[in-house]
Design a protein around this motif. Structure first.
Motif, PDB file in Angstrom:
ATOM      1  N   PHE A 232       0.954  -1.196   0.039  1.00 42.49           N
ATOM      2  CA  PHE A 232      -0.152  -0.015  -0.054  1.00 42.49           C
ATOM      3  C   PHE A 232       0.879   1.239   0.072  1.00 42.49           C
ATOM      4  O   PHE A 232       1.861   1.095   0.428  1.00 42.49           O
ATOM      5  CB  PHE A 232      -0.929  -0.008   1.085  1.00 42.49           C
ATOM      6  N   ASP A 233       0.320   2.346  -0.536  1.00 41.87           N
ATOM      7  CA  ASP A 233       1.283   3.565  -0.722  1.00 41.87           C
ATOM      8  C   ASP A 233       1.072   4.333   0.512  1.00 41.87           C
ATOM      9  O   ASP A 233       1.218   5.627   0.844  1.00 41.87           O
ATOM     10  CB  ASP A 233       0.771   4.278  -1.894  1.00 41.87           C
ATOM     11  N   SER A 234       0.191   4.049   1.761  1.00 40.48           N
ATOM     12  CA  SER A 234      -0.014   4.703   2.828  1.00 40.48           C
ATOM     13  C   SER A 234      -0.225   3.604   3.964  1.00 40.48           C
ATOM     14  O   SER A 234      -0.890   2.658   3.654  1.00 40.48           O
ATOM     15  CB  SER A 234      -1.186   5.887   2.582  1.00 40.48           C
ATOM     16  N   VAL A 235       0.416   4.046   5.048  1.00 39.77           N
ATOM     17  CA  VAL A 235       0.041   3.500   6.334  1.00 39.77           C
ATOM     18  C   VAL A 235      -1.641   3.419   6.671  1.00 39.77           C
ATOM     19  O   VAL A 235      -2.212   2.352   7.195  1.00 39.77           O
ATOM     20  CB  VAL A 235       0.768   3.918   7.728  1.00 39.77           C
ATOM     21  N   ALA A 253      -5.648 -17.050   9.318  1.00 36.41           N
ATOM     22  CA  ALA A 253      -4.866 -17.679  10.259  1.00 36.41           C
ATOM     23  C   ALA A 253      -3.711 -16.582  10.749  1.00 36.41           C
ATOM     24  O   ALA A 253      -3.567 -16.726  11.914  1.00 36.41           O
ATOM     25  CB  ALA A 253      -3.950 -18.768   9.375  1.00 36.41           C
ATOM     26  N   GLY A 254      -3.309 -15.659  10.089  1.00 34.65           N
ATOM     27  CA  GLY A 254      -2.537 -14.505  10.306  1.00 34.65           C
ATOM     28  C   GLY A 254      -2.626 -13.384   9.434  1.00 34.65           C
ATOM     29  O   GLY A 254      -3.041 -13.221   8.386  1.00 34.65           O
ATOM     30  N   LEU A 255      -2.602 -12.296  10.160  1.00 29.00           N
ATOM     31  CA  LEU A 255      -2.842 -10.776   9.429  1.00 29.00           C
ATOM     32  C   LEU A 255      -1.936  -9.867   9.952  1.00 29.00           C
ATOM     33  O   LEU A 255      -2.094  -9.295  11.135  1.00 29.00           O
ATOM     34  CB  LEU A 255      -4.260 -10.350   9.791  1.00 29.00           C
ATOM     35  N   GLU A 256      -0.736  -9.795   9.274  1.00 26.23           N
ATOM     36  CA  GLU A 256       0.388  -9.102   9.672  1.00 26.23           C
ATOM     37  C   GLU A 256       0.559  -7.791   8.999  1.00 26.23           C
ATOM     38  O   GLU A 256       0.440  -7.745   7.736  1.00 26.23           O
ATOM     39  CB  GLU A 256       1.820  -9.860   9.753  1.00 26.23           C
ATOM     40  N   MET A 257       1.215  -6.588   9.684  1.00 26.27           N
ATOM     41  CA  MET A 257       1.541  -5.788   8.768  1.00 26.27           C
ATOM     42  C   MET A 257       3.141  -5.302   9.165  1.00 26.27           C
ATOM     43  O   MET A 257       3.644  -5.102  10.366  1.00 26.27           O
ATOM     44  CB  MET A 257       0.590  -4.456   9.392  1.00 26.27           C
ATOM     45  N   MET A 258       3.686  -4.531   8.132  1.00 25.12           N
ATOM     46  CA  MET A 258       4.902  -3.855   8.243  1.00 25.12           C
ATOM     47  C   MET A 258       5.151  -2.661   7.562  1.00 25.12           C
ATOM     48  O   MET A 258       4.251  -2.398   6.470  1.00 25.12           O
ATOM     49  CB  MET A 258       5.938  -4.849   7.585  1.00 25.12           C
ATOM     50  N   ASP A 259       5.718  -1.563   7.923  1.00 33.18           N
ATOM     51  CA  ASP A 259       5.703  -0.442   7.292  1.00 33.18           C
ATOM     52  C   ASP A 259       7.261  -0.302   6.746  1.00 33.18           C
ATOM     53  O   ASP A 259       7.712  -1.324   6.456  1.00 33.18           O
ATOM     54  CB  ASP A 259       5.750   0.594   8.452  1.00 33.18           C
ATOM     55  N   THR A 260       7.396   0.775   5.891  1.00 36.64           N
ATOM     56  CA  THR A 260       8.671   0.954   4.888  1.00 36.64           C
ATOM     57  C   THR A 260       9.904   0.544   5.590  1.00 36.64           C
ATOM     58  O   THR A 260      10.787  -0.246   4.806  1.00 36.64           O
ATOM     59  CB  THR A 260       8.519   2.030   4.092  1.00 36.64           C
ATOM     60  N   HIS A 261      10.411   0.875   6.787  1.00 36.53           N
ATOM     61  CA  HIS A 261      11.406   0.619   7.279  1.00 36.53           C
ATOM     62  C   HIS A 261      11.722  -0.807   7.530  1.00 36.53           C
ATOM     63  O   HIS A 261      12.683  -1.548   7.199  1.00 36.53           O
ATOM     64  CB  HIS A 261      11.922   1.414   8.666  1.00 36.53           C
ATOM     65  N   ALA A 262      10.430  -1.560   8.150  1.00 35.05           N
ATOM     66  CA  ALA A 262      10.520  -3.064   8.361  1.00 35.05           C
ATOM     67  C   ALA A 262      10.719  -3.808   7.013  1.00 35.05           C
ATOM     68  O   ALA A 262      11.242  -4.777   6.785  1.00 35.05           O
ATOM     69  CB  ALA A 262       9.193  -3.449   9.073  1.00 35.05           C
ATOM     70  N   ILE A 263       9.928  -3.210   5.925  1.00 32.57           N
ATOM     71  CA  ILE A 263       9.797  -3.912   4.587  1.00 32.57           C
ATOM     72  C   ILE A 263      11.152  -4.153   3.984  1.00 32.57           C
ATOM     73  O   ILE A 263      11.826  -5.173   3.640  1.00 32.57           O
ATOM     74  CB  ILE A 263       8.700  -3.297   3.749  1.00 32.57           C
ATOM     75  N   CYS A 264      11.997  -2.885   4.043  1.00 32.79           N
ATOM     76  CA  CYS A 264      13.338  -2.795   3.422  1.00 32.79           C
ATOM     77  C   CYS A 264      14.127  -3.412   4.160  1.00 32.79           C
ATOM     78  O   CYS A 264      14.905  -4.369   3.658  1.00 32.79           O
ATOM     79  CB  CYS A 264      13.581  -1.549   3.227  1.00 32.79           C
ATOM     80  N   ALA A 265      14.081  -3.462   5.640  1.00 33.93           N
ATOM     81  CA  ALA A 265      15.182  -4.291   6.191  1.00 33.93           C
ATOM     82  C   ALA A 265      14.882  -5.835   6.039  1.00 33.93           C
ATOM     83  O   ALA A 265      16.023  -6.660   5.842  1.00 33.93           O
ATOM     84  CB  ALA A 265      14.953  -3.893   7.678  1.00 33.93           C
ATOM     85  N   ALA A 266      13.589  -6.286   6.181  1.00 37.43           N
ATOM     86  CA  ALA A 266      13.407  -7.659   5.814  1.00 37.43           C
ATOM     87  C   ALA A 266      13.716  -8.168   4.421  1.00 37.43           C
ATOM     88  O   ALA A 266      14.007  -9.444   4.249  1.00 37.43           O
ATOM     89  CB  ALA A 266      11.949  -7.837   6.505  1.00 37.43           C
ATOM     90  N   GLU A 267      13.223  -7.419   3.472  1.00 34.77           N
ATOM     91  CA  GLU A 267      13.619  -7.827   2.283  1.00 34.77           C
ATOM     92  C   GLU A 267      15.136  -8.083   1.881  1.00 34.77           C
ATOM     93  O   GLU A 267      15.480  -9.009   1.441  1.00 34.77           O
ATOM     94  CB  GLU A 267      12.965  -6.879   1.230  1.00 34.77           C
ATOM     95  N   LYS A 279       4.655   1.772   1.207  1.00 31.41           N
ATOM     96  CA  LYS A 279       4.877   2.441   2.578  1.00 31.41           C
ATOM     97  C   LYS A 279       4.262   1.453   3.654  1.00 31.41           C
ATOM     98  O   LYS A 279       4.551   1.736   4.889  1.00 31.41           O
ATOM     99  CB  LYS A 279       3.968   3.852   2.590  1.00 31.41           C
ATOM    100  N   ALA A 280       3.593   0.350   3.299  1.00 30.99           N
ATOM    101  CA  ALA A 280       3.122  -0.605   4.020  1.00 30.99           C
ATOM    102  C   ALA A 280       2.762  -1.728   3.432  1.00 30.99           C
ATOM    103  O   ALA A 280       2.595  -1.621   2.200  1.00 30.99           O
ATOM    104  CB  ALA A 280       1.911  -0.130   4.781  1.00 30.99           C
ATOM    105  N   LEU A 281       2.772  -2.849   4.034  1.00 34.01           N
ATOM    106  CA  LEU A 281       2.556  -4.398   3.630  1.00 34.01           C
ATOM    107  C   LEU A 281       1.788  -5.133   4.553  1.00 34.01           C
ATOM    108  O   LEU A 281       1.917  -4.988   5.883  1.00 34.01           O
ATOM    109  CB  LEU A 281       3.904  -4.657   3.469  1.00 34.01           C
ATOM    110  N   LEU A 282       0.907  -5.771   4.246  1.00 28.77           N
ATOM    111  CA  LEU A 282       0.172  -6.916   4.693  1.00 28.77           C
ATOM    112  C   LEU A 282       0.402  -8.052   4.295  1.00 28.77           C
ATOM    113  O   LEU A 282       0.482  -8.385   3.122  1.00 28.77           O
ATOM    114  CB  LEU A 282      -1.500  -6.327   4.481  1.00 28.77           C
TER     115      LEU A 282
END
Length: 485
Positions: A232-235, A253-267, A279-282
């Protein structure tokens, strides 16, 4: 509360060495060093002794001696906790249950397993896989954290939205009281008579007894599971999409959210294929029968597109699903790659307040001049903001801790609470009077008195002392920094 113990370190060690292998009674400071803190390493203390009993009888004898001598006892599992709940007491012992690491029995027909507290969370599912079963709660640290610690903190995980927290997935515990007596709470049946003491003890953070055995529920491995990843382009849009899924009658079963800092670090760490420009990921996982999963996946994909997702991707096989979850479960260590230090908070809010709270946190981030990486259990509103800071800069941890306290106060303000699964420990004890009034705190104290009149079990954690309540309450409304109690 009891006075300081009069027995010396060496006298106490000599008593323990009579029935515990002397190698497992640790008195030298160098060998004790790994026990000075848990996963929240900003709070440290060295204990008087560390003991590693190997049998229940030994645990009972340790507790009897400590009770007689008024010696504080801090139980410790794998040390992965994040609230300083296992930080030692300088006048007491650390009672490590690391050697209680056996799965005692698996009853595939009843779908239960009897395990010792030092068994790793993931090891239960690995042992039960051949029966087509697994253990539901799955904290991100499940490869290392132990089931005893999960019970102490009432841990959840990415699949707790559908399958519940630890309290919903255990049937019975064996516990050693502060006096050294062995008691069984709960039963192997689906219900037991009397008051629900099992729920009281789950999440009690080692304040009421020492757990030596747990009977857990097991679940059948779902026929099929798929996960949808949406950028998504906004939180705010991502937060609104969380409510949208639940409102359609779908319980993922699970519904998780990450913002841009977490997305980039995890990726960068896991190479899971996350959209780094989002900007946000589900991550929304659906499981069940093949027909059910097919129907719900289609609904979720359409819903995300309808609510403004910039990208939607669905796992096509088990290895792809595992990789997508690897990114999420690696997010905490991955964030360590983009900051010298981070402070992991844990608060819970109503789902409808997600967008508002995340927006307010952005404002706080600007005010304090500290970045925040958000990665959390969006489905049940359990936030895990990671405040990025550098402990080498004088005063920066103080500022970070203050920022974390303000986040917890915001959670309470919108109808939530100061912890979802990490516990109170020392970290959040100054926020307890923000959530609870004096009468409620007094009730907690009466429960503590009933189980541990001398307050020698994990003292200084979880429950503020009454005479300190007004000080804690004043601190919570100001920005004054005090030393951890």
């Amino acid at each position: 509360m009891s006075d300081a113990p009069s027995i010396s370190r060496e006298q106490l060690a000599q008593q323990f060495r009579r029935f515990i292998n002397p190698e497992y009674v640790i008195s030298d400071s160098e060998t004790q060093k790994p026990y000075e803190c848990d996963g929240l390493s900003m709070y440290c203390e060295m204990p008087m002794l560390v003991v590693l009993p190997e049998t229940v009888d030994q645990v009972q004898e340790v507790m009897r001696i400590c009770h007689q001598q008024g010696v504080p006892v801090v139980a410790r599992g794998a040390g992965t906790g994040l609230c300083a709940g296992a930080m030692p007491n300088e006048e007491g012992i650390v009672l490590s249950l690391a050697k209680f690491n056996r799965i005692l029995s698996i009853d595939a027909k009843a779908r239960t397993a009897r395990v010792q507290p030092g068994v790793r969370n993931l090891a239960i599912s690995e042992a039960c896989a051949s029966y087509g079963l697994y253990y539901g709660p799955d904290p991100s640290s499940q490869i290392a954290c132990t089931i005893g610690g999960n019970v102490a903190e009432n841990s959840g995980g990415v699949h707790c939205l559908k399958y519940g927290l630890t309290v919903h997935n255990i049937l019975q515990i064996e516990m050693i009281t502060v006096e050294g007596d062995k008691v069984t709470v709960g039963s192997e049946g689906l219900d037991s008579c009397g008051m629900d003491l099992l729920a009281l003890l789950t999440g009690s953070e080692g304040l009421l007894g020492i757990i030596t055995e747990i009977t857990v529920k097991l679940l059948p491995i779902p026929e099929q599971a798929q996960v949808v990843v949406a950028g998504f382009d906004s939180v705010k849009k991502a937060g609104d999409a969380v409510g949208g899924v639940i409102s359609r009658g779908i319980i993922p079963a699970g519904l998780e959210m990450m913002d841009t800092h977490a997305i980039c670090a995890a990726e960068d760490f896991a190479q899971a294929g996350y959209p780094k420009d989002a900007k946000a990921l589900l991550l929304c996982e659906v499981d069940g029968t093949a027909e059910e999963v097919y129907e719900h996946i289609e609904l979720v994909e359409n819903l995300f597109a309808e609510l403004g997702a910039t990208s939607v991707r669905t796992s096509q096989n088990e290895s792809e699903r595992a990789l997508l979850w690897k990114g999420r479960k690696s997010a905490f260590p991955a964030v360590g790659r983009i900051s010298p230090d981070y402070y992991c908070m844990d608060g819970t809010i109503p789902r409808g307040q997600l967008a508002h709270v995340l927006t307010e946190m952005e404002k706080m981030s600007e005010h304090y001049g500290l970045r925040v990486a958000n990665v959390f259990h969006a489905g049940d509103g359990n936030l895990h903001p990671l405040i990025l800071f550098d402990a080498n800069i004088p005063g920066e941890f103080d500022k970070t801790e203050e920022f974390g306290g303000k986040i917890l106060e915001l959670c309470v303000e919108v109808g939530g609470c100061i912890t979802g699964e990490h516990g109170v420990g020392i970290e959040k004890i100054r926020q307890m009077p923000v959530q609870f009034n004096d009468q409620e705190l007094a009730q907690f104290q009466r429960i503590k008195d009933a189980f541990d009149p001398g307050w020698t079990l994990n003292p200084g954690k979880g429950i503020p002392i009454l005479k300190r309540c007004q000080e804690y309450r004043a601190i919570s409304t100001e920005t004054t920094k005090v030393a951890p109690q």
